[in-house]
Design a protein around this motif. Structure first.
Motif, short mmCIF file in Angstrom:
data_model
loop_
_atom_site.label_atom_id
_atom_site.label_comp_id
_atom_site.label_asym_id
_atom_site.label_seq_id
_atom_site.Cartn_x
_atom_site.Cartn_y
_atom_site.Cartn_z
N UNK A 1 24.66 12.68 77.02
CA UNK A 1 23.61 13.31 76.23
C UNK A 1 22.34 12.47 76.29
N UNK A 2 21.19 13.06 75.95
CA UNK A 2 19.95 12.28 75.94
C UNK A 2 20.08 11.04 75.06
N UNK A 3 19.44 9.98 75.49
CA UNK A 3 19.54 8.72 74.77
C UNK A 3 20.16 7.65 75.65
N UNK A 4 20.44 6.51 75.05
CA UNK A 4 20.94 5.36 75.82
C UNK A 4 22.35 4.97 75.39
N UNK A 5 23.17 5.96 75.03
CA UNK A 5 24.54 5.68 74.61
C UNK A 5 25.32 5.06 75.75
N UNK A 6 26.02 4.00 75.47
CA UNK A 6 26.85 3.34 76.47
C UNK A 6 28.25 3.18 75.92
N UNK A 7 29.20 2.95 76.82
CA UNK A 7 30.59 2.75 76.42
C UNK A 7 31.28 1.97 77.52
N UNK A 8 31.97 0.92 77.16
CA UNK A 8 32.64 0.10 78.15
C UNK A 8 33.83 0.86 78.73
N UNK A 9 33.90 0.96 80.06
CA UNK A 9 35.04 1.64 80.68
C UNK A 9 36.31 0.81 80.54
N UNK A 10 37.44 1.47 80.67
CA UNK A 10 38.72 0.77 80.62
C UNK A 10 38.85 -0.15 81.82
N UNK A 11 39.69 -1.13 81.67
CA UNK A 11 39.87 -2.10 82.76
C UNK A 11 40.47 -1.43 83.99
N UNK A 12 41.45 -0.60 83.78
CA UNK A 12 42.08 0.12 84.89
C UNK A 12 41.25 1.36 85.23
N UNK A 13 41.04 1.59 86.53
CA UNK A 13 40.31 2.76 87.00
C UNK A 13 41.09 3.41 88.14
N UNK A 14 41.10 4.75 88.18
CA UNK A 14 41.86 5.43 89.24
C UNK A 14 41.15 5.31 90.59
N UNK A 15 41.92 5.37 91.64
CA UNK A 15 41.35 5.42 92.98
C UNK A 15 40.92 6.84 93.32
N UNK A 16 40.12 6.96 94.36
CA UNK A 16 39.62 8.27 94.73
C UNK A 16 40.55 9.02 95.69
N UNK A 17 41.38 8.30 96.42
CA UNK A 17 42.17 8.92 97.47
C UNK A 17 43.10 10.01 96.99
N UNK A 18 43.88 9.71 95.95
CA UNK A 18 44.86 10.68 95.47
C UNK A 18 44.17 11.90 94.85
N UNK A 19 43.08 11.67 94.11
CA UNK A 19 42.36 12.78 93.50
C UNK A 19 41.72 13.67 94.57
N UNK A 20 41.16 13.05 95.61
CA UNK A 20 40.56 13.83 96.70
C UNK A 20 41.62 14.67 97.40
N UNK A 21 42.79 14.07 97.65
CA UNK A 21 43.88 14.81 98.29
C UNK A 21 44.33 15.98 97.42
N UNK A 22 44.38 15.77 96.10
CA UNK A 22 44.77 16.84 95.20
C UNK A 22 43.75 17.98 95.23
N UNK A 23 42.46 17.62 95.29
CA UNK A 23 41.43 18.66 95.37
C UNK A 23 41.58 19.47 96.65
N UNK A 24 41.89 18.80 97.76
CA UNK A 24 42.10 19.52 99.02
C UNK A 24 43.28 20.48 98.91
N UNK A 25 44.33 20.04 98.20
CA UNK A 25 45.51 20.91 98.01
C UNK A 25 45.13 22.14 97.18
N UNK A 26 44.31 21.95 96.14
CA UNK A 26 43.88 23.07 95.31
C UNK A 26 43.09 24.07 96.15
#
Length: 427
Positions: free
Chosen positions: A192-217
């Motif tokens: 939203x407009x403004x300068x709101x920030x939020x620290x992301x979690x330490x663990x982050x997902x990789x892109x490979x599996x999500x991209x493969x899932x999108x291709x399957x869809x």
């Protein structure tokens, strides 16, 4: 508010792209659905429609297409900007399933924002008879010919992919509401407009599996469309001929031979038998030229190179099957009762004397459409080599003379250009 991204927040440019895209999508989807519903009603013989209905559908489709092309370029700009920016991490990256689903939806959204408008644009460029895109850069695309097969393929792809986009947008909205209402985190607030920030979690997902899932869809959507028969189309028994295009090149087309075409036994010594040719028309719809052809017609030609005392070389009678007209996306409307009325008046005829003209030859006679007759003159060029003749010509008529369409020009121009190009020989 900073313009660029940081690991814990989105910048002003990314937010502008996001909400501009959202506004365009939430506008273009209902426009397409409403226009499509009107178009189906127009095609339904049980539903009474008017010229105003056709004009309204065309206007809505033009708006839909124009916004769609806008989305395509906004999406490209957004993707190029994202490549040069830090991507803020997910706040729920430590929840593998949720993070995987979120990344998959993001891939589907980015891919659909390019694929959906692009397939629609290709469909538009390949078809003849359309509501134009409102911009000054023309209606065609490089390497995309006017071809009904290509138009059907990409029209089907556009239809299927739009549902992937709608599903992805729905999942994206529900996910944002879940973060805001259930989780109470800043996932939505930092967009939203403004300068709101939020620290992301330490663990982050990789892109490979999500991209493969999108291709399957996407593959599953294509497979479902294929299983439903959406990619198929009916074939008819036709024989190939060659059609001359406006730029002088040739392309394959089809012409069904009519049962009442003359045979050699029916012809006199001055008769010529048509062996190949095309008969077409062109009209302006919403300011754009729409061209079509008749695939079923025959010509009974009597011609002598030496004219009689009145300058008459012979005569010609052309009979055209109205139902054989192909006029791109407006084919059904053109053959409907308000226009050419293929059911009530299945044949159009042209009967004329062939005369010597100032610049060649002219067929001077009567054109009959929908039971209405009017005198017309068709100038044409004729070349004879031995027993083979080639001829081509064109004339312009006013459709209103024959009771075709509304009296005002509205969405369809009054002037109709009729062209022919044929080859004939002595039997």
């Amino acid at each position: 508010m900073p313009l660029t991204n940081a690991p814990d927040r989105y910048g002003g440019i990314a937010k502008t792209f996001h909400w501009l895209t959202a506004l365009l999508i939430l506008t273009v989807i209902p426009l397409g659905i409403i226009a499509n519903d009107i178009a189906y009603a127009i095609k339904d013989p049980k539903v009474a429609t008017t010229e105003a209905d056709l004009a309204r559908a065309a206007w809505l489709f033009s708006l839909h297409k124009t916004i769609g092309v806008t989305i395509f370029f906004v999406a490209l700009a957004r993707i190029l900007w994202a490549f040069n920016q830090t991507k803020p991490g997910l706040l729920n990256g430590d929840k593998p399933l949720e993070a995987w689903a979120a990344e998959t939806v993001h891939w589907l959204l980015y891919g659909s924002l390019v694929a959906v408008p692009l397939t629609g644009w290709i469909h538009h460029a390949a078809t003849t008879g359309f509501a134009p895109i409102w911009w000054p850069f023309g209606q065609s695309l490089p390497f995309v010919p006017k071809d009904e097969g290509i138009a059907h393929l990409f029209g089907t792809l556009h239809y299927i992919l739009q549902w992937v986009l709608i599903g992805s947008v729905t999942a994206h909205i529900l996910g944002a509401l879940k973060h805001h209402v259930v989780d109470g985190d800043n996932t939505l607030r930092r967009m939203l407009p403004g300068a709101t920030s939020a620290l992301p979690s330490t663990d982050q997902p990789g892109h490979g599996r999500a991209f493969a899932t999108a291709l399957i869809v996407w593959a599953a959507a294509m497979g479902g469309g294929s299983a439903a028969g959406w990619f198929g189309h009916d074939d008819t028994d036709v024989v190939p001929v060659v059609q001359r295009t406006d730029d002088g090149t040739t392309q394959d087309t089809t012409q069904t031979q009519t049962d009442d075409a003359p045979t050699a036994a029916d012809l006199s010594d001055n008769a010529w038998l048509v062996s190949d040719g095309t008969l077409g028309l062109s009209v302006k719809q919403l300011g754009s030229d729409v061209a079509g052809t008749f695939s079923e017609w025959n010509a009974d030609i009597e011609y002598d190179e030496t004219p009689d005392a009145n300058g008459k070389h012979g005569s010609v009678t052309v009979t055209v099957t109205i139902a054989s007209l192909t006029l791109g996306s407006v084919t059904d409307q053109a053959k409907g009762a308000d226009y050419l009325d293929a059911t009530g008046h299945p044949k159009a005829t042209f009967q004329a004397d062939i005369l010597s003209g100032e610049a060649g030859h002219v067929a001077d006679g009567t054109l009959t459409i929908k039971g209405q007759s009017a005198p017309v003159q068709l100038p044409f060029d004729l070349t004879i080599e031995g027993d083979t003749a080639t001829a081509s010509g064109s004339m312009t008529v006013d459709r209103r003379t024959f009771g075709v369409g509304a009296q005002d020009e509205g969405s369809v121009g009054a002037s109709v250009s009729i062209t022919f190009d044929l080859q004939a020989s002595k039997p």
